[in-house]
Design a protein around this motif. Structure first.
Motif, PDB file in Angstrom:
ATOM      1  N   ASN A 299     -36.011  28.151  11.255  1.00 48.01           N
ATOM      2  CA  ASN A 299     -37.027  28.161  11.482  1.00 48.01           C
ATOM      3  C   ASN A 299     -36.387  29.394  12.945  1.00 48.01           C
ATOM      4  N   PHE A 300     -35.977  28.624  13.151  1.00 48.26           N
ATOM      5  CA  PHE A 300     -35.511  28.904  14.329  1.00 48.26           C
ATOM      6  C   PHE A 300     -34.842  30.385  14.405  1.00 48.26           C
ATOM      7  N   TYR A 301     -33.815  30.416  12.960  1.00 52.09           N
ATOM      8  CA  TYR A 301     -32.786  31.492  13.337  1.00 52.09           C
ATOM      9  C   TYR A 301     -33.658  32.167  12.859  1.00 52.09           C
ATOM     10  N   HIS A 302     -34.529  32.024  11.666  1.00 50.09           N
ATOM     11  CA  HIS A 302     -35.113  33.737  11.133  1.00 50.09           C
ATOM     12  C   HIS A 302     -36.039  33.845  12.525  1.00 50.09           C
ATOM     13  N   HIS A 303     -36.643  32.929  12.985  1.00 51.71           N
ATOM     14  CA  HIS A 303     -37.736  33.846  13.900  1.00 51.71           C
ATOM     15  C   HIS A 303     -37.132  34.562  14.711  1.00 51.71           C
ATOM     16  N   CYS A 304     -36.166  34.591  15.168  1.00 51.83           N
ATOM     17  CA  CYS A 304     -34.155  35.424  15.576  1.00 51.83           C
ATOM     18  C   CYS A 304     -34.689  36.725  15.131  1.00 51.83           C
ATOM     19  N   LEU A 305     -34.460  36.331  13.247  1.00 51.13           N
ATOM     20  CA  LEU A 305     -34.098  37.331  12.896  1.00 51.13           C
ATOM     21  C   LEU A 305     -35.263  38.694  12.641  1.00 51.13           C
ATOM     22  N   LEU A 306     -36.489  38.418  13.126  1.00 55.11           N
ATOM     23  CA  LEU A 306     -37.851  38.809  13.209  1.00 55.11           C
ATOM     24  C   LEU A 306     -37.724  39.462  14.605  1.00 55.11           C
ATOM     25  N   ALA A 307     -37.615  38.481  15.296  1.00 53.21           N
ATOM     26  CA  ALA A 307     -37.848  39.471  16.704  1.00 53.21           C
ATOM     27  C   ALA A 307     -36.964  40.408  16.983  1.00 53.21           C
ATOM     28  N   LYS A 308     -35.703  40.179  16.303  1.00 51.68           N
ATOM     29  CA  LYS A 308     -34.831  41.292  16.569  1.00 51.68           C
ATOM     30  C   LYS A 308     -35.405  43.065  15.678  1.00 51.68           C
ATOM     31  N   LEU A 309     -36.201  43.156  14.265  1.00 55.75           N
ATOM     32  CA  LEU A 309     -36.709  44.184  13.963  1.00 55.75           C
ATOM     33  C   LEU A 309     -37.616  44.952  14.963  1.00 55.75           C
ATOM     34  N   ARG A 310     -37.857  44.954  15.779  1.00 59.24           N
ATOM     35  CA  ARG A 310     -38.264  45.625  17.253  1.00 59.24           C
ATOM     36  C   ARG A 310     -37.633  45.574  18.302  1.00 59.24           C
ATOM     37  N   GLU A 311     -38.106  47.087  18.870  1.00 60.48           N
ATOM     38  CA  GLU A 311     -37.257  47.284  20.671  1.00 60.48           C
ATOM     39  C   GLU A 311     -38.628  46.670  21.106  1.00 60.48           C
ATOM     40  N   LYS A 312     -38.189  45.854  22.684  1.00 62.38           N
ATOM     41  CA  LYS A 312     -38.975  45.880  23.077  1.00 62.38           C
ATOM     42  C   LYS A 312     -40.832  47.146  23.586  1.00 62.38           C
ATOM     43  N   GLY A 313     -41.360  46.781  22.988  1.00 65.85           N
ATOM     44  CA  GLY A 313     -42.120  48.144  22.942  1.00 65.85           C
ATOM     45  C   GLY A 313     -42.824  47.831  22.262  1.00 65.85           C
TER      46      GLY A 313
ATOM     47  N   LYS B 189     -44.362  48.242  18.191  1.00 68.93           N
ATOM     48  CA  LYS B 189     -45.948  47.377  17.916  1.00 68.93           C
ATOM     49  C   LYS B 189     -45.880  47.774  16.260  1.00 68.93           C
ATOM     50  N   THR B 190     -44.769  48.405  15.669  1.00 69.13           N
ATOM     51  CA  THR B 190     -44.393  48.620  14.471  1.00 69.13           C
ATOM     52  C   THR B 190     -43.742  47.409  13.430  1.00 69.13           C
ATOM     53  N   TYR B 191     -43.778  47.123  12.854  1.00 69.10           N
ATOM     54  CA  TYR B 191     -43.873  46.947  11.082  1.00 69.10           C
ATOM     55  C   TYR B 191     -42.573  47.023  10.579  1.00 69.10           C
ATOM     56  N   LYS B 192     -41.981  46.255  10.172  1.00 66.49           N
ATOM     57  CA  LYS B 192     -41.017  46.716   9.308  1.00 66.49           C
ATOM     58  C   LYS B 192     -40.325  44.966   8.223  1.00 66.49           C
ATOM     59  N   ILE B 193     -39.994  45.293   7.405  1.00 69.40           N
ATOM     60  CA  ILE B 193     -39.664  44.903   6.380  1.00 69.40           C
ATOM     61  C   ILE B 193     -38.349  43.828   6.821  1.00 69.40           C
ATOM     62  N   PRO B 194     -38.893  42.689   7.503  1.00 67.20           N
ATOM     63  CA  PRO B 194     -37.212  41.997   7.355  1.00 67.20           C
ATOM     64  C   PRO B 194     -36.300  41.963   6.521  1.00 67.20           C
ATOM     65  N   LYS B 195     -35.094  41.547   7.109  1.00 71.29           N
ATOM     66  CA  LYS B 195     -33.789  41.638   6.064  1.00 71.29           C
ATOM     67  C   LYS B 195     -33.046  40.284   6.980  1.00 71.29           C
ATOM     68  N   GLY B 196     -32.046  40.148   5.626  1.00 72.59           N
ATOM     69  CA  GLY B 196     -31.044  39.089   6.817  1.00 72.59           C
ATOM     70  C   GLY B 196     -31.746  37.987   6.613  1.00 72.59           C
ATOM     71  N   GLY B 197     -30.258  36.624   6.479  1.00 69.22           N
ATOM     72  CA  GLY B 197     -31.004  35.600   5.889  1.00 69.22           C
ATOM     73  C   GLY B 197     -31.648  35.432   4.739  1.00 69.22           C
ATOM     74  N   LEU B 198     -32.434  34.523   4.440  1.00 73.77           N
ATOM     75  CA  LEU B 198     -33.419  34.554   2.803  1.00 73.77           C
ATOM     76  C   LEU B 198     -34.506  35.465   2.891  1.00 73.77           C
ATOM     77  N   PHE B 199     -34.399  36.418   3.485  1.00 73.43           N
ATOM     78  CA  PHE B 199     -35.539  37.262   4.128  1.00 73.43           C
ATOM     79  C   PHE B 199     -35.249  38.337   2.698  1.00 73.43           C
ATOM     80  N   ASN B 200     -33.832  38.275   1.854  1.00 69.12           N
ATOM     81  CA  ASN B 200     -33.682  38.836   0.927  1.00 69.12           C
ATOM     82  C   ASN B 200     -34.111  38.112  -0.005  1.00 69.12           C
ATOM     83  N   LEU B 201     -34.323  36.833  -0.237  1.00 72.78           N
ATOM     84  CA  LEU B 201     -35.131  36.509  -1.713  1.00 72.78           C
ATOM     85  C   LEU B 201     -37.078  36.034  -0.946  1.00 72.78           C
ATOM     86  N   VAL B 202     -36.976  36.176  -0.223  1.00 78.28           N
ATOM     87  CA  VAL B 202     -38.706  35.108   0.445  1.00 78.28           C
ATOM     88  C   VAL B 202     -38.627  36.416   1.595  1.00 78.28           C
TER      89      VAL B 202
END
Length: 270
Positions: free
Chosen positions: A176-190, A192-205
């Motif tokens: 859970n922590f690992y995938h939360h870190c991947l989500l956090a890395k999708l955005r630079e500070k400030g 607020k746009t959404y992107k499709i997550p990638k990496g880890g099991l995000f490639n499958l679910v």
């Protein structure tokens, strides 16, 4: 003797606790069904998803707090309750009392630390939604610990699943922590746009963090082997199944290039 009698302590001598165990499953499952129907708790990306939320949710007005403050409000009381339990006479004397209390405490400590140092937030949270979730986490934490306390004079289950539970808990909390870190890395500070997550099991679910949260909670239940943690784990699973399907639907509506092979929660299956 059936399998439940082999792996669970007997039902606790508390009508209140037994009733609240049923309430936990039903209420969380109902929220999961509401997610599927488009009635979402007023936080995260779904708050502004007017195509999917009900008219009431879409036009919701009322007191708001920042998403970071709201998330701290969700998790901090449950963490405080778990820490306080270590100082309540008799709680640690119960079989596995310290292990169960430490596990549920670590579950919420991780969440608080993620809010403070990992997650990137956009928008606000409605106070009414925050209070509902806060109460759910708090009373379930208290009842998990209380359930373990009531097991102290009961016969141990024939099959000891403590170590299986510890392994599942660790896999769940780390995943859970690992995938939360991947989500956090999708955005630079400030950002607020959404992107499709990638990496880890995000490639499958689209919601692997939910999958690992479910594993985490079932790990706590197996460490405990009392009824209420299982009810909370099953209720949370039903809620997160609904939430993950709603999340996948949201991504498919917002991104034309969203890969349809990516499932909601369980790779290749669901």
């Amino acid at each position: 003797m059936n399998i439940f009698q082999s792996i669970l302590y007997p039902p606790p001598p508390s009508l209140f606790l037994n009733a609240m165990s049923v309430v936990s499953v039903i209420s969380l499952a109902n929220v999961g069904i509401s997610e599927l129907r488009g009635t979402h708790l007023s936080y995260s990306k779904f708050w502004n998803w007017k195509e999917a939320v009900s008219a009431k949710s879409a036009t919701a007005t009322g007191a708001k707090v920042s998403a970071r403050t709201g998330m701290l409000l969700l998790y901090a009381p449950a963490l405080v309750a778990a820490v306080a339990a270590f100082f309540v006479p008799g709680v640690m004397a119960a079989p596995r009392g310290a292990l169960v209390t430490a596990a549920i405490g670590l579950h919420f400590l991780k969440r608080v630390l993620e809010v403070l140092f990992v997650h990137q937030f956009s928008g606000n949270m409605m106070i009414d939604s925050a209070l509902v979730i806060t109460f759910s986490y708090l009373y379930n934490t208290v009842l998990i610990i209380y359930s373990q306390y009531l097991s102290k004079n009961m016969p141990e289950p024939q099959i000891d699943l403590t170590y299986v539970g510890i392994v599942l808990f660790l896999v769940g909390i780390i995943g859970n922590f690992y995938h939360h870190c991947l989500l956090a890395k999708l955005r630079e500070k400030g950002d607020k746009t959404y992107k499709i997550p990638k990496g880890g099991l995000f490639n499958l679910v689209i919601c692997p963090h939910y999958l690992f949260e479910i594993i985490d909670l079932f790990g706590v239940a197996l460490i405990s082997q009392t009824i209420h943690p299982f009810c909370f784990a099953f209720g949370s699973m039903f809620y997160l199944m609904g939430r993950s399907l709603a999340t996948r639907k949201w991504y498919m509506s917002k991104f034309e290039d969203f890969p349809t092979r990516v499932k909601a929660l369980i790779p290749y299956i669901f």
